[in-house]
Design an enzyme around this catalytic site. Structure first.
Site, PDB file in Angstrom:
ATOM      1  N   SER A  44       0.849  -1.194   0.000  1.00 54.20           N
ATOM      2  CA  SER A  44       0.000   0.000   0.000  1.00 54.20           C
ATOM      3  C   SER A  44       0.882   1.240   0.000  1.00 54.20           C
ATOM      4  CB  SER A  44      -0.920   0.013   1.223  1.00 54.20           C
ATOM      5  OG  SER A  44      -1.556   1.279   1.352  1.00 54.20           O
ATOM      6  N   GLN A  46      -0.166   4.274   0.272  1.00 50.53           N
ATOM      7  CA  GLN A  46      -0.659   5.223   1.263  1.00 50.53           C
ATOM      8  C   GLN A  46      -0.093   4.918   2.643  1.00 50.53           C
ATOM      9  OE1 GLN A  46      -2.494   3.770  -1.026  1.00 50.53           O
ATOM     10  NE2 GLN A  46      -3.556   5.366  -2.165  1.00 50.53           N
ATOM     11  N   ASP A 204      -5.757   1.594  -7.968  1.00 51.14           N
ATOM     12  CA  ASP A 204      -6.895   2.510  -8.022  1.00 51.14           C
ATOM     13  C   ASP A 204      -7.600   2.490  -9.369  1.00 51.14           C
ATOM     14  OD1 ASP A 204      -6.715   3.451  -5.419  1.00 51.14           O
ATOM     15  OD2 ASP A 204      -5.241   4.982  -5.943  1.00 51.14           O
ATOM     16  N   LYS A 231     -10.694   0.196   0.522  1.00 50.11           N
ATOM     17  CA  LYS A 231     -10.541   1.547  -0.024  1.00 50.11           C
ATOM     18  C   LYS A 231     -11.681   2.414   0.529  1.00 50.11           C
ATOM     19  CE  LYS A 231      -6.887   1.381  -2.740  1.00 50.11           C
ATOM     20  NZ  LYS A 231      -5.775   2.359  -2.623  1.00 50.11           N
ATOM     21  N   ARG A 235     -14.541  -1.621  -2.945  1.00 49.96           N
ATOM     22  CA  ARG A 235     -14.633  -1.395  -4.390  1.00 49.96           C
ATOM     23  C   ARG A 235     -14.865  -2.675  -5.175  1.00 49.96           C
ATOM     24  NH1 ARG A 235      -9.885   3.188  -5.125  1.00 49.96           N
ATOM     25  NH2 ARG A 235     -11.159   4.938  -4.398  1.00 49.96           N
ATOM     26  N   ARG A 281     -13.933   7.200  -7.297  1.00 46.28           N
ATOM     27  CA  ARG A 281     -13.529   6.394  -8.448  1.00 46.28           C
ATOM     28  C   ARG A 281     -14.673   5.529  -8.973  1.00 46.28           C
ATOM     29  NH1 ARG A 281      -8.488   7.939  -8.859  1.00 46.28           N
ATOM     30  NH2 ARG A 281      -7.201   8.145  -6.976  1.00 46.28           N
TER      31      ARG A 281
END
Length: 332
Positions: A44, A46, A204, A231, A235, A281
């Site tokens: 990840s 992030q 993503d 996320k 998703r 998204r």
């Protein structure tokens, strides 16, 4: 927030959060942060970036190991400002390669210096007009100044393998990042099996890839998608639900998705109202699907789009997309 709280607690900070690490969270800092030595259980960018920023304030070296290489904008930017990082591929005992993971060592408490920055276009945002141009016959667009960081090009590589007509023009380096213009023309796509090790470089972009796969000939198999469960929304589940509502055959597993595309002789039915779950998204992906489907696709709430792509509707409208507010529903 557990994925960040757990490793940051090792620096000496304390956290008070709701059940299962949910917001709101109270952070109680530490006067003398300890360096980190942490292996990410799931790749990840992030989480990695959060740990790198925390390591700046610790005395000594912080070591972060990622099982797969993820986008490295934070490493490049920290180096641009004067931080010292050592990045090396993982190895087994004896020096043999251990796969594609990386070991990152950050020197703590560096003397950073101000530096000018030129920010290229975000490849995750460029993905939406890129897929729209690919699936709509007769289309041709130029997307200028897109970041082509090697750890961000998974979608472009995948679409090209599916048959997309994407030409890279004017490659250059800006502030340590690879940048180029993308010329995209409509093309017939074919389903493929996407290598799971590619997932970190396009995590993503899987929602919009799934939309592209709905227009391809045959099955597109996507694996290694476990991070999509955590996320802004789940998703993986939301994409599967949305595609099914639009008439596309989908199989979903714990960390995989298989989309059976309809090919160039047919189009997804569309006509669905998609619950975006406050996920920008998802909202943009299904708006792109609506451009190519037989009937328009409606998003229940488009306001989250500004989270990452302010001006999305205006930009897409400027190249020919018909995006408009849905009429208000009348009470029964």
């Amino acid at each position: 927030m557990g994925r960040v709280i757990e490793p940051l607690a090792a620096t000496g900070a304390r956290f008070i959060a709701r059940e299962n690490g949910r917001l709101p969270v109270t952070v109680i800092g530490t006067g003398e942060a300890l360096p980190l030595d942490y292996r990410l259980p799931v790749a990840s960018a992030q989480v990695k970036s959060a740990l790198l920023l925390a390591g700046l304030n610790a005395r000594g070296d912080s070591v972060i190991v990622e099982p797969e290489p993820t986008r490295d904008h934070s490493e490049r930017m920290l180096s641009h400002f004067g931080a010292t990082l050592e990045i090396e591929p993982l190895t087994r005992d004896g020096g043999a390669p251990a796969g594609s993971g990386r070991r990152i060592v950050l020197k703590g408490q560096p003397e950073l210096a101000a530096a000018d920055v030129s920010v290229p276009a975000d490849p995750s945002s460029a993905a939406f007009p890129m897929v729209a141009a690919t699936i709509l016959p007769g289309s041709e667009i130029l997307i200028p100044g897109v970041c082509l960081n090697p750890n961000r090009c998974g979608l472009i590589e995948t679409l090209r393998e599916m048959g997309a007509d994407i030409v890279i023009e004017g490659e250059r380096v800006v502030c340590g990042e690879s940048v180029a213009d993308l010329r995209v023309r409509a093309a017939a796509l074919a389903g493929i099996e996407v290598p799971p090790e590619r997932a970190p470089s396009m995590i993503d972009e899987y929602p919009i890839l799934a939309v592209a796969a709905a227009f391809a000939e045959g099955r597109t198999v996507m694996r290694g998608l476990g991070e999509l469960r955590v996320k802004e929304s789940d998703r993986l589940a939301r994409v599967a639900e949305g595609l099914t509502a639009c008439g596309v055959s989908v199989e979903e597993g714990p960390d995989w998705l298989i989309v059976s595309g309809l090919g160039p002789k047919s189009r997804p039915r569309g006509g669905a109202v998609i619950a975006s779950a406050l996920d920008h998204r998802l909202a943009m992906s299904f708006l792109v699907m609506g451009l190519g489907a037989e009937r328009p696709v409606t998003i229940d709430d488009a306001t989250p789009i500004d989270t990452s792509f302010p001006g999305f509707a205006a930009l897409m409208g400027g190249i020919g997309a018909d995006l408009r507010a849905a009429p208000a529903s009348r009470p029964d």
